[in-house]
Scaffold this active site. Structure first.
Site, mmCIF file in Angstrom:
data_model
loop_
_atom_site.group_PDB
_atom_site.id
_atom_site.type_symbol
_atom_site.label_atom_id
_atom_site.label_comp_id
_atom_site.label_asym_id
_atom_site.label_seq_id
_atom_site.Cartn_x
_atom_site.Cartn_y
_atom_site.Cartn_z
ATOM 1 N N GLY A 1 -5.879 -7.016 -10.343
ATOM 2 C CA GLY A 1 -4.973 -7.216 -9.214
ATOM 3 C C GLY A 1 -4.153 -5.976 -8.915
ATOM 4 O O GLY A 1 -4.496 -4.876 -9.335
ATOM 5 N N GLN B 1 -14.240 3.135 -19.988
ATOM 6 C CA GLN B 1 -14.568 1.723 -19.748
ATOM 7 C C GLN B 1 -15.976 1.605 -19.155
ATOM 8 O O GLN B 1 -16.744 0.713 -19.528
ATOM 9 C CB GLN B 1 -13.517 1.152 -18.808
ATOM 10 N N HIS C 1 -9.818 -0.073 -5.319
ATOM 11 C CA HIS C 1 -10.501 -1.353 -5.564
ATOM 12 C C HIS C 1 -11.377 -1.727 -4.362
ATOM 13 O O HIS C 1 -12.501 -2.198 -4.525
ATOM 14 C CB HIS C 1 -9.485 -2.476 -5.797
ATOM 15 N N LYS D 1 -12.894 6.110 -12.294
ATOM 16 C CA LYS D 1 -11.496 6.368 -12.681
ATOM 17 C C LYS D 1 -11.251 6.005 -14.152
ATOM 18 O O LYS D 1 -10.550 6.707 -14.868
ATOM 19 C CB LYS D 1 -10.597 5.541 -11.753
ATOM 20 N N SER E 1 -4.091 4.494 -7.890
ATOM 21 C CA SER E 1 -3.827 3.626 -9.043
ATOM 22 C C SER E 1 -2.604 2.771 -8.737
ATOM 23 O O SER E 1 -1.682 3.220 -8.038
ATOM 24 C CB SER E 1 -3.555 4.498 -10.277
ATOM 25 N N LEU F 1 -3.953 -4.620 -5.976
ATOM 26 C CA LEU F 1 -5.108 -3.903 -5.420
ATOM 27 C C LEU F 1 -4.707 -2.791 -4.454
ATOM 28 O O LEU F 1 -3.669 -2.858 -3.793
ATOM 29 C CB LEU F 1 -6.024 -4.911 -4.716
ATOM 30 N N HIS F 2 -5.568 -1.788 -4.375
ATOM 31 C CA HIS F 2 -5.366 -0.641 -3.485
ATOM 32 C C HIS F 2 -6.737 -0.200 -2.969
ATOM 33 O O HIS F 2 -7.759 -0.830 -3.284
ATOM 34 C CB HIS F 2 -4.643 0.486 -4.222
HETATM 35 P P1 AMP Z 1 -8.007 -2.418 -12.652
HETATM 36 O O1 AMP Z 1 -7.502 -3.460 -11.717
HETATM 37 O O2 AMP Z 1 -7.062 -1.276 -12.842
HETATM 38 O O3 AMP Z 1 -8.543 -2.986 -13.935
HETATM 39 O O4 AMP Z 1 -9.258 -1.776 -11.920
HETATM 40 C C1 AMP Z 1 -10.338 -2.555 -11.507
HETATM 41 C C2 AMP Z 1 -11.500 -1.662 -11.164
HETATM 42 O O5 AMP Z 1 -11.132 -0.769 -10.108
HETATM 43 C C3 AMP Z 1 -11.924 -0.783 -12.353
HETATM 44 O O6 AMP Z 1 -13.345 -0.732 -12.400
HETATM 45 C C4 AMP Z 1 -11.327 0.554 -11.995
HETATM 46 O O7 AMP Z 1 -12.014 1.649 -12.573
HETATM 47 C C5 AMP Z 1 -11.472 0.556 -10.480
HETATM 48 N N1 AMP Z 1 -10.558 1.518 -9.876
HETATM 49 C C6 AMP Z 1 -9.236 1.667 -10.123
HETATM 50 N N2 AMP Z 1 -8.744 2.723 -9.438
HETATM 51 C C7 AMP Z 1 -9.797 3.257 -8.743
HETATM 52 C C8 AMP Z 1 -9.952 4.369 -7.863
HETATM 53 N N3 AMP Z 1 -8.923 5.157 -7.554
HETATM 54 N N4 AMP Z 1 -11.176 4.609 -7.332
HETATM 55 C C9 AMP Z 1 -12.243 3.822 -7.655
HETATM 56 N N5 AMP Z 1 -12.157 2.755 -8.478
HETATM 57 C C10 AMP Z 1 -10.958 2.479 -9.024
#
Ligand code: AMP
Length: 315
Positions: A47, A170, A53, A166, A202, A49-50
């Protein structure tokens, strides 16, 4: 006994053409009913989100008719002192964003739904990932990620799951997870989405103050300087460059900025295992990653050198 259970399972709230499911049982029923099953893209998230995502959702929709996203702030990947309670929770805005992006279904369980009342007996422990730079910095992190990703794959059963470069360690971990445990899920890694100054998008960027935000592009600049050094090496077979020179190139750039309080690590690792390398060669390539503190905010980022881009981004 069976009928009421099924009825409860179907209680998905549908808003703006998007189905929101809060229980594992409801997700299973949705999965069983989906017309185009075996054609499902899955985007797991925590969540807040940006646009980063959303770029995963866009790629998922390019490849699949149905896209399921999950929103779950996974407690098992947070260590002591990492404030799980302070992680931003913006469910309504997230759902609006996912609906606008074209997601069909959001799976948003709570912790009790995912892990039950009792301490679970089983988890997934990735061997050796605890010795990676990010693993040493966050001891419980990779076990938590491997376990929750396994659970989510078992619940959603997607054709393809989409992750962002990013969080490169993982990505490597999940690619090995599906390979080592014979999971029938394809992993697609999408490139990192950045602001104009190079800062990776992020949810943590919102915590930077104006001064910190102005200089935050320094992290990508430092990693790019390290990558350039590797790419300038002579191209003959066997030529390599020492990890210490690569790390020095990144740290030199980071030290130019007084607001960078602490360089937690600069890592030069193999794309297959995230093991630290003594030298970087064109044949193997490398993942150069770093974690730094800017004020109270921990920023991570990475760049891929040589073959690493092929190994990690070619799906
Ligand atoms: P998170 O909600 O932080 O767990 O991220 C969910 C997914 O979004 C993960 O696979 C992250 O690597 C990806 N993600 C986060 N930030 C970015 C970004 N700036 N560009 C591409 N994917 C991203």
């Amino acid at each position: 006994m069976r009928a009421p259970r099924c009825r409860r399972a179907l209680e998905g709230v549908s808003r703006r053409g998007i189905t929101i499911l809060r229980t594992v049982e409801a997700m299973r029923v949705y999965q069983a009913q989906a017309h185009s099953w075996r054609d499902v893209g899955f985007v797991p998230t925590m969540g807040a989100l940006h646009a980063g995502h959303v770029s995963l959702v866009t790629e998922a929709l390019r490849q699949h008719n149905t896209v399921v996203a999950s929103i779950f702030v996974n407690p098992t990947q947070f260590g002591a002192g990492e404030d799980l309670d302070k992680y931003p929770r913006t469910l309504d805005a997230d759902i609006q964003m996912l609906a606008a992006a074209g997601v069909s279904c959001v799976f948003a369980p709570d912790s009790r739904e995912m892990y039950g009342e009792e301490t679970p007996l089983c988890h997934v422990e990735p061997r050796a990932f605890g010795d990676t730079c990010e693993g040493l910095a966050r001891p419980d992190f990779f076990r938590g990620v491997a376990t929750v990703v396994t659970k989510l794959f078992n619940i959603v059963q997607p054709t393809t799951a989409f992750f962002g470069q990013k969080d490169v360690a993982q990505c490597v971990l999940v690619q090995r997870l599906v390979q080592d445990l014979n999971m029938a899920v394809r992993i697609h890694v999408c490139e990192t989405m950045r602001d104009a100054d190079g800062l990776a998008k992020s949810s943590r960027n919102a915590y930077l103050n104006d001064g910190e935000r102005r200089v935050a592009g320094i992290l990508y600049k430092a990693l790019s300087a390290a990558k350039l050094l590797c790419e300038q090496q002579p191209s003959q077979l066997g030529a390599s460059i020492s990890r210490l020179d690569v790390i020095a190139a990144a740290e030199r750039t980071l030290r130019q900025e007084p607001l960078v309080g602490n360089i937690e690590y600069v890592s030069v690792a193999s794309p297959r295992h995230m093991r630290e390398l003594d030298t970087v060669s064109r044949e193997e390539g490398a993942v150069i990653s770093a974690a730094v503190r800017l004020g109270s905010v921990r920023l991570i980022d990475n760049v891929l050198v040589g073959r690493a881009a092929i190994d990690i981004l070619t799906n």
